[in-house]
Write a protein that holds these residues in place. Structure first.
Motif, short mmCIF file in Angstrom:
data_model
loop_
_atom_site.label_atom_id
_atom_site.label_comp_id
_atom_site.label_asym_id
_atom_site.label_seq_id
_atom_site.Cartn_x
_atom_site.Cartn_y
_atom_site.Cartn_z
N THR A 143 1.26 -1.43 0.24
CA THR A 143 0.13 0.14 -0.17
C THR A 143 0.44 0.91 0.45
OG1 THR A 143 -1.87 1.43 1.17
CG2 THR A 143 0.07 0.19 2.44
N ARG A 144 0.61 2.47 -0.89
CA ARG A 144 1.12 3.22 -1.13
C ARG A 144 1.45 4.30 0.22
NH1 ARG A 144 0.60 8.31 -1.98
NH2 ARG A 144 -1.78 7.76 -1.87
N THR A 145 0.08 4.48 1.85
CA THR A 145 0.37 5.00 2.64
C THR A 145 -0.05 4.11 3.86
OG1 THR A 145 -1.45 6.17 2.61
CG2 THR A 145 -0.04 7.66 0.94
N ALA A 146 0.73 4.86 4.75
CA ALA A 146 0.32 3.71 6.04
C ALA A 146 -1.26 4.14 6.22
CB ALA A 146 0.84 4.36 7.36
N ALA A 147 -2.01 4.64 5.17
CA ALA A 147 -3.59 5.19 5.94
C ALA A 147 -4.06 3.67 6.04
CB ALA A 147 -4.07 5.97 5.34
N LYS A 150 -2.89 0.31 6.62
CA LYS A 150 -2.08 -0.71 6.47
C LYS A 150 -2.93 -1.06 8.23
CE LYS A 150 1.98 -1.64 9.00
NZ LYS A 150 3.21 -1.29 9.71
N VAL A 203 4.59 -0.72 3.06
CA VAL A 203 3.79 1.15 2.86
C VAL A 203 5.00 1.34 2.05
CG1 VAL A 203 3.67 3.19 3.48
CG2 VAL A 203 2.61 0.91 5.29
N GLU A 214 5.96 4.41 0.12
CA GLU A 214 6.40 4.91 0.11
C GLU A 214 7.24 5.36 1.54
OE1 GLU A 214 3.36 8.24 2.48
OE2 GLU A 214 3.60 7.99 0.54
N ASP A 215 7.47 4.58 2.75
CA ASP A 215 8.42 3.93 3.22
C ASP A 215 9.60 3.33 3.71
OD1 ASP A 215 7.04 6.56 4.09
OD2 ASP A 215 5.08 6.00 5.53
#
Length: 331
Positions: free
Chosen positions: A178-182, A184, A197, A199-200
């Motif tokens: 998933t691109r962001t942690a939103a 997760k 995540v 992006e991280d």
């Protein structure tokens, strides 16, 4: 007359119009359905905007492949379906020929599945496309086995969530990207063994660490584009990279040669490989129905809209904020 969603030019959600049209009677091999709910799919956004694998051939055009409702009438030669029977549809047809965005629609009988007892219309419009796609990719094309690791991106989509459930039911370990942690926590609650995540975190490093350096037996890619280079690096020996979507909108290289992996098994997959082959569809229907009965599978519905809100529904579809399926109800 019945309300139907049409568009007269390519463009964004604002080109969609709800208009009154004559429906007529089903022809040979066809079924007319009174629609109760419609499941939205990314392919419809791409078709409407002119970026789908198949171009729009004529205007006004309609769209939609997944719906739940009740059989109203059957055409000549149709057996096994009767008026009043609750059903759902899956894609076996081109949206240039049929579309289910409407109150009453005609579709090929081969696209109609009986709705399992106890499955409501909203749920019936939200399960089949996702689970049949996931089943076909992982089991028919991918040959998934217990103990395998499955890496999938676009994990919060309806297909992504279905793939998590299918992998888990067969004893495989799904790793969700998933691109962001939103999203997760939502993905972990749906059964993901790991969530990366992107992006991280370094995808290659995380997947190899999670598999003791082995890599994933199946990588299920809904995005395509240049990102396949990283995904190729995590494919295990004798594993498969299956590309079933093109959300990136960018050209997709074959990374095998440039990465020194000439034996990389990489191929495209479309749900039509399953739905247009009767034996495969029979197996898929039995597998998904079994999972629904047992509670292993379920509809994950992000939000519902009414038919008159189809523009807003498509805007939400394109926001990428949803977790699960967007469903439009028809009253």
């Amino acid at each position: 007359m019945a309300r139907k969603v049409l568009f007269h030019e390519l463009g964004g959600p604002e080109v969609l119009r709800v208009e009154d049209v004559e429906v007529g009677d089903p022809g040979p091999g066809e079924v007319r359905i009174r629609v109760e709910a419609i499941g939205l799919n990314r392919s419809e956004s791409l078709f409407r905007s002119g970026h789908y694998i198949e171009p729009v051939k004529r205007f006004p055009a309609t769209l939609g492949t997944e719906a739940a409702g009740v059989v109203e009438a059957v055409g000549a030669g149709v057996t096994g379906l009767r008026p009043g029977e609750p059903v759902s549809t899956v894609q076996t047809f081109s949206m240039n020929d049929h579309g289910v965005y409407g109150e009453r629609v005609i579709v090929p009988a081969a696209a109609v599945l009986r709705r399992p007892e106890g499955l409501g219309a909203v749920e019936g419009a939200a399960v089949w496309m996702a689970y049949v796609t996931a089943y076909g990719a992982l089991m028919e094309a991918g040959g998934m086995r217990p103990g395998d690791t499955v890496v999938l991106n676009a994990a919060s989509s309806s297909v992504g969530l279905a793939a998590i459930h299918v992998a888990g039911r067969l004893g495989a370990a799904p790793i969700a990207l998933t691109r962001t942690a939103a999203k997760k926590e939502a993905l972990l609650k749906q059964g993901a063994a790991e969530v990366i995540v992107t992006e991280d975190e370094d995808v290659v490093e995380r997947v190899l660490a999670a598999t003791d350096g082995r890599g994933a037996e199946i990588v299920l890619d809904a995005v395509a584009g240049p990102g396949v280079r990283d995904l190729a690096r995590v494919v295990a020996d004798d594993g498969k990279l299956l590309v079933y979507g093109a959300l990136s909108g960018q050209p997709t290289p074959y990374p095998g040669i440039e990465l020194g992996m000439p034996a990389l098994s990489m191929r495209t997959y479309t749900m039509l490989e399953t739905t247009t082959r009767p034996e495969r569809l029979r197996r898929a229907e039995a597998f998904v129905a079994s999972g629904l009965r047992s509670g292993a599978f379920s509809a994950v519905v992000d939000r519902t809209f009414e038919l008159g809100e189809i523009v807003e529904a498509h805007r939400h579809l394109e926001s990428n904020a949803q977790v699960g399926k967007i469903v439009v109800t028809v009253q």
